[in-house]
Scaffold this motif. Structure first.
Motif, PDB file in Angstrom:
ATOM      1  N   VAL A   1     -47.563  29.449  15.888  1.00 44.96           N
ATOM      2  CA  VAL A   1     -48.739  28.631  16.181  1.00 44.96           C
ATOM      3  C   VAL A   1     -48.389  27.167  16.383  1.00 44.96           C
ATOM      4  CG1 VAL A   1     -50.397  30.136  15.053  1.00 44.96           C
ATOM      5  CG2 VAL A   1     -49.245  28.358  13.737  1.00 44.96           C
ATOM      6  N   ALA A   2     -47.089  26.881  16.477  1.00 44.44           N
ATOM      7  CA  ALA A   2     -46.685  25.475  16.623  1.00 44.44           C
ATOM      8  C   ALA A   2     -47.365  24.826  17.817  1.00 44.44           C
ATOM      9  CB  ALA A   2     -45.173  25.388  16.765  1.00 44.44           C
ATOM     10  N   PHE A   3     -47.620  25.602  18.858  1.00 41.31           N
ATOM     11  CA  PHE A   3     -48.215  25.023  20.054  1.00 41.31           C
ATOM     12  C   PHE A   3     -49.657  24.581  19.843  1.00 41.31           C
ATOM     13  CE2 PHE A   3     -49.714  29.343  20.231  1.00 41.31           C
ATOM     14  CZ  PHE A   3     -50.955  29.255  20.834  1.00 41.31           C
ATOM     15  N   MET A   4     -50.303  25.108  18.787  1.00 40.83           N
ATOM     16  CA  MET A   4     -51.730  24.835  18.627  1.00 40.83           C
ATOM     17  C   MET A   4     -52.039  23.386  18.275  1.00 40.83           C
ATOM     18  SD  MET A   4     -53.621  28.106  17.146  1.00 40.83           S
ATOM     19  CE  MET A   4     -53.480  29.695  17.936  1.00 40.83           C
TER      20      MET A   4
ATOM     21  N   ILE B   1     -55.609  25.849  30.151  1.00 35.93           N
ATOM     22  CA  ILE B   1     -54.960  26.728  31.143  1.00 35.93           C
ATOM     23  C   ILE B   1     -53.482  26.366  31.305  1.00 35.93           C
ATOM     24  CG2 ILE B   1     -54.883  27.350  33.596  1.00 35.93           C
ATOM     25  CD1 ILE B   1     -57.962  27.152  33.573  1.00 35.93           C
ATOM     26  N   LEU B   2     -53.203  25.065  31.460  1.00 34.25           N
ATOM     27  CA  LEU B   2     -51.806  24.685  31.678  1.00 34.25           C
ATOM     28  C   LEU B   2     -50.937  24.990  30.466  1.00 34.25           C
ATOM     29  CD1 LEU B   2     -51.833  21.400  33.800  1.00 34.25           C
ATOM     30  CD2 LEU B   2     -51.509  23.765  34.510  1.00 34.25           C
ATOM     31  N   ILE B   3     -51.499  24.870  29.256  1.00 31.66           N
ATOM     32  CA  ILE B   3     -50.676  25.185  28.080  1.00 31.66           C
ATOM     33  C   ILE B   3     -50.408  26.690  28.020  1.00 31.66           C
ATOM     34  CG2 ILE B   3     -50.694  25.299  25.548  1.00 31.66           C
ATOM     35  CD1 ILE B   3     -51.336  22.458  25.456  1.00 31.66           C
ATOM     36  N   VAL B   4     -51.418  27.487  28.374  1.00 38.34           N
ATOM     37  CA  VAL B   4     -51.207  28.937  28.382  1.00 38.34           C
ATOM     38  C   VAL B   4     -50.131  29.310  29.411  1.00 38.34           C
ATOM     39  CG1 VAL B   4     -52.287  31.157  28.945  1.00 38.34           C
ATOM     40  CG2 VAL B   4     -53.473  29.537  27.469  1.00 38.34           C
TER      41      VAL B   4
ATOM     42  N   TYR C   1     -46.530  30.890  27.457  1.00 40.02           N
ATOM     43  CA  TYR C   1     -46.221  31.974  28.391  1.00 40.02           C
ATOM     44  C   TYR C   1     -44.906  32.661  28.023  1.00 40.02           C
ATOM     45  CZ  TYR C   1     -46.499  34.451  32.839  1.00 40.02           C
ATOM     46  OH  TYR C   1     -46.604  35.413  33.797  1.00 40.02           O
ATOM     47  N   GLU C   2     -43.926  31.875  27.585  1.00 42.18           N
ATOM     48  CA  GLU C   2     -42.645  32.483  27.201  1.00 42.18           C
ATOM     49  C   GLU C   2     -42.562  32.695  25.674  1.00 42.18           C
ATOM     50  OE1 GLU C   2     -39.400  30.255  28.930  1.00 42.18           O
ATOM     51  OE2 GLU C   2     -40.388  30.228  30.879  1.00 42.18           O
ATOM     52  N   ASP C   3     -42.701  31.583  24.914  1.00 38.81           N
ATOM     53  CA  ASP C   3     -42.436  31.664  23.470  1.00 38.81           C
ATOM     54  C   ASP C   3     -43.438  32.531  22.712  1.00 38.81           C
ATOM     55  OD1 ASP C   3     -40.512  29.972  24.240  1.00 38.81           O
ATOM     56  OD2 ASP C   3     -41.215  28.218  23.126  1.00 38.81           O
ATOM     57  N   VAL C   4     -44.690  32.625  23.193  1.00 40.00           N
ATOM     58  CA  VAL C   4     -45.684  33.425  22.469  1.00 40.00           C
ATOM     59  C   VAL C   4     -45.867  34.798  23.106  1.00 40.00           C
ATOM     60  CG1 VAL C   4     -48.078  33.555  21.700  1.00 40.00           C
ATOM     61  CG2 VAL C   4     -46.877  31.362  21.649  1.00 40.00           C
ATOM     62  N   PHE C   5     -46.152  34.803  24.411  1.00 37.33           N
ATOM     63  CA  PHE C   5     -46.408  36.089  25.078  1.00 37.33           C
ATOM     64  C   PHE C   5     -45.156  36.964  25.152  1.00 37.33           C
ATOM     65  CE2 PHE C   5     -50.113  34.136  27.689  1.00 37.33           C
ATOM     66  CZ  PHE C   5     -50.886  34.132  26.550  1.00 37.33           C
ATOM     67  N   GLN C   6     -43.992  36.326  25.268  1.00 39.38           N
ATOM     68  CA  GLN C   6     -42.759  37.118  25.390  1.00 39.38           C
ATOM     69  C   GLN C   6     -41.823  36.807  24.231  1.00 39.38           C
ATOM     70  OE1 GLN C   6     -41.456  37.278  29.707  1.00 39.38           O
ATOM     71  NE2 GLN C   6     -42.668  35.405  29.757  1.00 39.38           N
ATOM     72  N   ALA C   7     -42.414  36.752  23.034  1.00 36.58           N
ATOM     73  CA  ALA C   7     -41.659  36.307  21.860  1.00 36.58           C
ATOM     74  C   ALA C   7     -40.380  37.118  21.646  1.00 36.58           C
ATOM     75  CB  ALA C   7     -42.546  36.373  20.626  1.00 36.58           C
ATOM     76  N   THR C   8     -40.473  38.451  21.763  1.00 34.42           N
ATOM     77  CA  THR C   8     -39.299  39.300  21.517  1.00 34.42           C
ATOM     78  C   THR C   8     -38.194  39.007  22.521  1.00 34.42           C
ATOM     79  OG1 THR C   8     -41.095  40.903  21.559  1.00 34.42           O
ATOM     80  CG2 THR C   8     -39.047  41.601  20.545  1.00 34.42           C
ATOM     81  N   GLN C   9     -38.583  38.911  23.798  1.00 35.25           N
ATOM     82  CA  GLN C   9     -37.587  38.678  24.833  1.00 35.25           C
ATOM     83  C   GLN C   9     -36.938  37.295  24.672  1.00 35.25           C
ATOM     84  OE1 GLN C   9     -40.587  39.995  25.206  1.00 35.25           O
ATOM     85  NE2 GLN C   9     -40.826  41.144  27.106  1.00 35.25           N
ATOM     86  N   VAL C  10     -37.774  36.298  24.301  1.00 29.81           N
ATOM     87  CA  VAL C  10     -37.242  34.943  24.136  1.00 29.81           C
ATOM     88  C   VAL C  10     -36.261  34.907  22.967  1.00 29.81           C
ATOM     89  CG1 VAL C  10     -37.849  32.584  23.471  1.00 29.81           C
ATOM     90  CG2 VAL C  10     -39.167  33.760  25.232  1.00 29.81           C
TER      91      VAL C  10
ATOM     92  N   THR D   1     -39.841  36.459  31.911  1.00 31.32           N
ATOM     93  CA  THR D   1     -40.489  35.959  33.122  1.00 31.32           C
ATOM     94  C   THR D   1     -40.751  34.464  32.943  1.00 31.32           C
ATOM     95  OG1 THR D   1     -41.633  38.061  33.126  1.00 31.32           O
ATOM     96  CG2 THR D   1     -42.337  36.437  34.763  1.00 31.32           C
ATOM     97  N   LYS D   2     -40.301  33.685  33.883  1.00 33.05           N
ATOM     98  CA  LYS D   2     -40.427  32.234  33.766  1.00 33.05           C
ATOM     99  C   LYS D   2     -41.893  31.792  33.794  1.00 33.05           C
ATOM    100  CE  LYS D   2     -37.340  28.677  35.183  1.00 33.05           C
ATOM    101  NZ  LYS D   2     -36.996  28.427  33.815  1.00 33.05           N
ATOM    102  N   ALA D   3     -42.239  30.804  32.979  1.00 32.00           N
ATOM    103  CA  ALA D   3     -43.614  30.306  32.953  1.00 32.00           C
ATOM    104  C   ALA D   3     -43.967  29.676  34.292  1.00 32.00           C
ATOM    105  CB  ALA D   3     -43.768  29.281  31.841  1.00 32.00           C
ATOM    106  N   PRO D   4     -45.190  29.941  34.792  1.00 33.07           N
ATOM    107  CA  PRO D   4     -45.591  29.380  36.090  1.00 33.07           C
ATOM    108  C   PRO D   4     -45.659  27.852  36.068  1.00 33.07           C
ATOM    109  CG  PRO D   4     -47.123  31.076  35.349  1.00 33.07           C
ATOM    110  CD  PRO D   4     -46.190  30.812  34.214  1.00 33.07           C
ATOM    111  N   PHE D   5     -46.055  27.269  34.912  1.00 29.21           N
ATOM    112  CA  PHE D   5     -46.133  25.808  34.806  1.00 29.21           C
ATOM    113  C   PHE D   5     -44.901  25.341  34.027  1.00 29.21           C
ATOM    114  CE2 PHE D   5     -47.794  21.982  32.499  1.00 29.21           C
ATOM    115  CZ  PHE D   5     -47.951  21.181  33.617  1.00 29.21           C
ATOM    116  N   PRO D   6     -44.041  24.527  34.655  1.00 28.56           N
ATOM    117  CA  PRO D   6     -42.736  24.266  34.047  1.00 28.56           C
ATOM    118  C   PRO D   6     -42.760  23.289  32.864  1.00 28.56           C
ATOM    119  CG  PRO D   6     -42.948  23.067  36.116  1.00 28.56           C
ATOM    120  CD  PRO D   6     -44.188  23.885  35.973  1.00 28.56           C
TER     121      PRO D   6
END
Lengths: 103, 613
Positions: free
Chosen positions: B404-407, B450-453, B459-468, B557-562
């Protein structure tokens, strides 16, 4: 002729002077704070070597440390400058304007 | 330097900590009881009757702002990353002068209980109050979720108390403070917490610095000897200037858009006390960050980075480990209790701000067209408090295993983009219209969220936590093996004594706990590495690691917003939309009322004396 209504007060030169002075000082201080912080960030982004140099021969302290602490301390000093001006000058002007309106 | 293996009692329920914590609860509940008898109407509930002094409010503002996450987190960051942690801490202070110069006095002169009172001063009540309440609630809920998850995790880490029980204790206490004692009790909880935190941190710094002869020169020289000079130089924190600028915007102007901070300006009698309180708050908070950074460097030298990351990989226990190192279990217990108190105070302040948005802005301002009586408003405010408290606990449970660090970043992004632009323009710009304000608030809110999501943080650290995680560990393995293969013989010569020393620590009779577990893991890793080099399998392993790294990279998968911080776009967008729509169609009514607003902004004539209610 003392101002009686809100409308007259806005036309009053005393009030205009007060508003002008306050805008000038708050804007100036805001810009100084922005320059202070974003200048620091720009230094980190574009000139890390400058911050990495030692403050003096034989010391481990890098220039970046006093600069960072300086940004914190100066930010506080800026609030101090404002409060000094507001408590001494601004409050007196407000009191004066209020008195002229009979409040 | 260390002759015997380092141990810690962090993570056990120490009687000292329980004692200090119970004392804190007893005192604060006593204050709540006292405050409850003085909290009979809405002005008292939301604004403590406007009877708080500048110094008291300054301490309470500092109490609201200095979270356990910043105390433990920044000390941890400094102890593990050195100078980069200091850069980070500076960003958290610089918003305060902005609050003072642009916001504090007009806010006090124009509003009653919440910042949406100010935005709605001369604009149409219903759409503005709806939008501003949504902006407030989103900010509060993100911040509150981050604090609740942090609370559960920290308490588990500090006392080994189950996550759920920790949340229930925090939830019950914060509801009690706000529900019965309103702003008066919340303010005093903040003041006590601020004094405890500042006092505790000062004591820790004095004790730590005494080991360096009170010389920062010696502290830094020892840090540089232990971790090389790079520890005291800027590292990898700022690599993308636009991203850093964006974060800076959110931190600077977000502070001036945090509802629980803005609300505090109604607890003082007038604009003069409001500005004084910011001066005190800035001083206390700046001092606190300087202490925290010193604690971080002190912990790095005295306790050691390896040991700190063994207790908690994120370094969050650096301050407590330092307290234990120099003051023993007694001081550790005291400081852990202070950290707990800190969590409680922050969530209480947030709950009150959220409840005010629900009851004062939404229920009274929108649903009842601003015409509810005192009794009704109080009832709704109290119901909102309980609701919000329960929601906070549920959010804490829901996001338990999430990062939740991003929150917190999101809360600041929303505050700076949805709340701040509308607030500033409504105070200063005559042509600002209802349409402009509403559009500005929703634009800032939506772009920020939207941009943070879509950013790497979510997009990477939360949605793809295992892969990251797999990617990070693959990269670490590759770096390690790369280093080994440069000089296998020398590596072996350094690894072997390290493994032997660890084996002694691991096989010490009675070795248990978090450090023991970390040691066992490290030893197994070292033994595997030694076997790898001795078996001449290093080259193969390196190839395999390279392949694994490529594969792991491909699976994210790379985040759409860099960028990590959307501030430039969300805050810029909010201002732009607000200005354009206001210019597009004039609102004569709002322009006519600007005269009265201007007089009130500057001289305070007609300002709500909350105390006279």
């Amino acid at each position: 002729m003392p101002p009686k209504s809100v409308h007259e007060l806005l036309e009053d030169p005393e009030f205009q002077k007060l508003a002008r002075q306050k805008n000038a000082i708050t804007l100036t201080l805001t810009v100084v704070e922005l320059v202070l912080y974003f200048g620091f960030i720009a230094l980190i982004a574009y000139n890390k070597a400058f911050l990495a140099q030692k403050v003096s021969e034989g010391s481990a302290i890098t220039l970046g440390i006093p600069i960072a602490v300086g940004v914190i301390v100066l930010s506080w000093v800026l609030t101090g400058i404002y409060i000094f001006w507001a408590n001494n000058k601004y409050d007196a002007m407000v009191k004066n304007v209020k008195a002229r309106m009979g409040r | 330097m260390q002759t015997q293996p380092q141990q810690t009692i962090i993570g056990t329920l120490s009687p000292v900590a329980i004692f200090f914590f119970l004392v804190f609860i007893a005192v604060t509940l006593g204050i709540t009881y006292w405050a409850a008898r003085r909290t009979k109407n809405a002005a008292q509930f939301y604004a403590a009757g406007g009877g708080i002094t500048g110094l008291q409010n300054g301490l309470a503002l500092a109490g609201d702002y200095m979270s356990a996450a910043s105390f433990l987190g920044i000390a941890g960051l400094v102890s593990t990353k050195g100078y980069d942690g200091l850069i980070y801490s500076v960003g958290w202070l610089v918003g305060w002068p902005i609050v003072m110069f642009l916001i504090s006095e007009p806010l006090r002169n124009l509003g009653k209980y919440t910042f949406s009172d100010v935005v709605a001063f001369r604009l149409r009540q219903k759409p503005i109050k709806t939008a501003a309440a949504i902006g407030s609630l989103v900010t509060v809920l993100f911040y509150l979720t981050a604090q609740m998850v942090g609370a559960g995790t920290l308490i588990k880490l500090m006392f080994n108390l189950p996550y759920e029980s920790a949340l229930f204790i925090v939830g019950a206490l914060m509801i009690a403070y706000v529900l019965f004692g309103g702003m008066l009790a919340t303010t005093w909880v903040q003041i006590i917490k601020a004094v405890l935190l500042l006092g505790g941190a000062t004591l820790l710094v004095v004790l730590a610095m005494s080991q360096f002869g009170f010389s920062y020169g010696r502290l830094f020289s020892e840090a540089s000897t232990k971790y090389t000079g790079a520890f005291l130089e800027p590292g990898g924190l700022i690599t993308k200037p636009l991203d850093a600028f964006s974060l800076g915007l959110a931190l600077m102007f977000g502070t001036a858009g945090l509802p629980h901070i803005l609300m505090r300006f109604y607890t003082v009698p007038d604009a003069r006390e409001a500005r004084k309180s910011v001066f005190y708050a800035t001083g206390f908070i700046g001092y606190f960050y300087i202490l925290t950074v010193t604690i971080g460097f002190g912990a790095a030298v005295l306790v050691g980075r390896d040991f700190i990351t063994k207790i908690d990989a994120g370094g969050n226990m650096a301050a407590l480990a330092l307290a234990e190192h120099i003051g023993g279990g007694m001081f550790l217990g005291f400081l852990a209790a202070v950290a707990f108190a800190t969590i409680l105070a922050v969530v209480a302040g947030l709950t009150l701000a959220g409840a005010s948005a629900l009851s004062h802005d939404l229920y009274v301002g929108v649903f009842r067209h601003g015409e509810a009586n005192e009794k009704e408003e109080m009832k709704v405010a109290k119901a909102a408090t309980v609701t919000l408290g329960i929601v906070a606990v549920l959010l804490g449970l829901l996001f338990q295993r999430q990062n939740v660090a991003f929150m917190v970043g999101l809360a600041f992004a929303v505050a700076s983009s949805a709340n701040f632009p509308a607030l500033l323009m409504s105070i200063t710009w005559k042509r600002f219209t209802t349409t402009g304000a509403v559009a500005s608030i929703y634009t800032g809110l939506l772009i920020a969220v939207i941009l943070i999501v879509l950013s790497p943080t979510v997009y990477e650290d939360v949605f793809q936590a295992t892969q990251v995680k797999a990617r990070t560990s693959a990269a670490a393995t590759l770096t390690k093996l790369d280093k080994y293969s440069k000089d296998p013989a020398k590596t072996l010569a350094t690894l072997k004594p390290k493994a032997e020393a660890l084996a002694v620590a691991v096989n010490t009779p009675g070795a248990t706990g978090r450090i023991h577990e970390a040691n066992v893991k490290e030893l197994a890793g070292l033994q595997a590495d030694i076997a790898l080099i001795e078996g001449n399998r290093l080259a193969d392993a390196l190839l395999a690691a390279k392949a694994a790294k490529t594969k792991a990279d491909g699976e994210v998968t790379k985040a759409p917003f860099p960028m990590k911080n959307p501030g430039v776009f969300s805050m810029g967008g909010a201002f732009l939309v607000g200005i354009l729509l206001s210019l597009f169609k004039r609102e004569k009514d709002a322009e006519a009322k600007f005269e009265a607003e201007k007089v009130r902004t500057y001289v305070g004539i007609g300002a709500e004396g909350a105390s006279s209610h």
